[in-house]
Design an enzyme around this catalytic site. Structure first.
Site, PDB file in Angstrom:
ATOM      1  N   ASP A 256       0.851  -1.191   0.000  1.00 29.29           N
ATOM      2  CA  ASP A 256       0.000   0.000   0.000  1.00 29.29           C
ATOM      3  C   ASP A 256       0.887   1.242   0.000  1.00 29.29           C
ATOM      4  O   ASP A 256       2.067   1.172   0.340  1.00 29.29           O
ATOM      5  CB  ASP A 256      -0.950   0.031   1.204  1.00 29.29           C
ATOM      6  CG  ASP A 256      -2.184   0.876   0.896  1.00 29.29           C
ATOM      7  OD1 ASP A 256      -3.134   0.344   0.286  1.00 29.29           O
ATOM      8  OD2 ASP A 256      -2.193   2.082   1.216  1.00 29.29           O
ATOM      9  N   CYS A 354     -15.242  -1.151  -5.954  1.00 23.37           N
ATOM     10  CA  CYS A 354     -16.567  -1.085  -5.319  1.00 23.37           C
ATOM     11  C   CYS A 354     -17.375   0.013  -6.007  1.00 23.37           C
ATOM     12  O   CYS A 354     -18.016   0.831  -5.364  1.00 23.37           O
ATOM     13  CB  CYS A 354     -16.460  -0.871  -3.807  1.00 23.37           C
ATOM     14  SG  CYS A 354     -15.490   0.568  -3.331  1.00 23.37           S
TER      15      CYS A 354
END
Length: 401
Positions: A256, A354
């Site tokens: 990340d 999403c």
């Protein structure tokens, strides 16, 4: 539902002001801080505050129409009153409501209609246009679903327990819940409860993870002993699922760009008893280059508009705009291009978002495949909010051997 305590009204007012008018203040964190600061509020008070707070955020544009003006830092009590009248919530006539023309609000409410679809579904005008353009006539059905409250779904940590045992353990702690058909590890709560206070949570028996999101780990088809890279791991909800599916065998490298997210992932992994996860901060391009052609499986849970999860993050529709979506789409394409090189020949990866917009989903995959003939689409799946859970898209892509 009734609002009869002045300190609850003031709490809702301050939380709304912070969410709407302060930079980078997100509703879930704002309400979390508010409830922590008022430890004396009982569970019923907390429920009233949370529900009114989230519903006002959800229905802001519609409430502005009833108010006859846009929300400003000095008219939030009027916004709250418009909501109480519209939702027929019993309330005390607090002094904060003095001077607000109730009759004007009631006149509009009595009409029973609103002038535009954007007001009806309480979304920005640009978003109504975008949804209609991308989803066609189905957009209203999806928006209707996105304006409902999201159910609370847990993912059983199969490193420590089974869904059936988890249900029994939670029932012992007065949390009513049930397993969900076709979602092997999912357990759904009968009603919202603070599950983080349970011993089941402290013992690492579950994580809160929407049912749709759990489908991603399943689709990636990870096996024990593989090397798996989670390229946009964040705080690690899906990473932990992969660790459980691999029964702690093999290696997961969680990447990340934010160090604090990886620190949170480490904490969660420790609680879950997931020992096969290594975190790496993407501090420069070398971190990715070192992993070229090293992974059997790759998960790219790409940054996106988040339009599939408005049920649980209703404030995000007020924080994004069309330019943000255009920017995020070029970012998605860049991430796909750069990170796909991590995959070994013969390996498989998932591109997931999403979002419910085809331009962020299958259209991105189509562009990627046109530019990268050594990759093939195995299958893809879109889950729409009207199916009951979050909206998600996932594409399983193979790197040809």
């Amino acid at each position: 539902m009734e609002l009869i305590h002045r300190n609850l009204l003031i709490g809702i007012h301050d939380a709304l002001q912070e969410t709407f008018f302060q930079e980078k203040k997100y509703a879930d964190k704002v309400i979390e801080r508010l409830l922590k600061a008022h430890k004396k509020w009982g569970s019923e008070d907390r429920k009233v505050v949370s529900e009114i707070f989230y519903n006002i955020i959800r229905w802001k544009k519609r409430l502005e129409y009833y108010m006859g003006e846009g929300v400003k830092p000095n008219n939030i009590y009027k916004l709250i009153l418009a909501y109480l009248l519209w939702s027929k919530t019993h309330y005390k006539k607090f002094e904060e409501f003095d001077g607000i023309k109730v009759a004007d609000i009631l006149t509009k409410l009595k009409k029973g209609t609103v002038p535009t679809k954007a007001i009806e579904y309480s979304i920005p005008d640009w978003l109504a246009e975008t949804l209609e353009k991308e989803l066609g006539k189905n957009w209203e059905r999806e928006m209707l679903a996105l304006n409902e409250q999201a159910p609370t779904v847990l993912r059983t940590n199969t490193l420590k327990t089974t869904p059936r045992e988890l249900v029994a353990d939670l029932r012992d702690e007065n949390v009513e819940c049930f397993t969900i058909k076709n979602y092997p590890d999912a357990v759904q709560l009968e009603e919202k409860k603070n599950v983080f206070l349970t011993s089941a949570f402290k013992d690492g028996l579950f994580e809160v993870q929407d049912a749709s999101s759990q489908k991603i780990g399943e689709l990636l088809d990870v096996r024990e002993g593989m090397r798996v890279v989670d390229a946009c791991a964040g705080a690690g909800g899906k990473t932990l699922h992969l660790a459980a599916l691999m029964k702690n065998k093999g290696q997961i490298i969680a990447l990340d760009i934010y160090e604090w997210k990886l620190a949170e992932l480490k904490r969660r992994a420790k609680r879950a008893g997931a020992h096969n996860i290594e975190t790496r901060l993407i501090s420069d391009n070398k971190v990715i280059k070192r992993l070229h052609e090293k992974a059997d499986r790759l998960l790219i849970d790409a940054p996106c508009s988040g339009l599939g999860v408005l049920k649980r993050n209703p404030d995000s529709k007020w924080k994004i705009d069309q330019q943000f979506i255009e920017r995020i789409k070029s970012e998605q394409q860049q991430i796909l291009q750069d990170y796909s090189k991590i995959l070994k020949k013969g390996g498989q990866m998932i591109y997931a978002t999403c979002s419910i917009l085809p331009s962020e989903n299958n259209e991105q995959v189509k562009i990627f495949l046109e530019n990268n003939p050594d990759f093939t689409l195995v299958k893809d799946q879109k889950i729409m909010p009207s199916e009951g859970y979050d909206g998600f898209y996932m594409a399983l892509i193979k790197r040809n051997a």
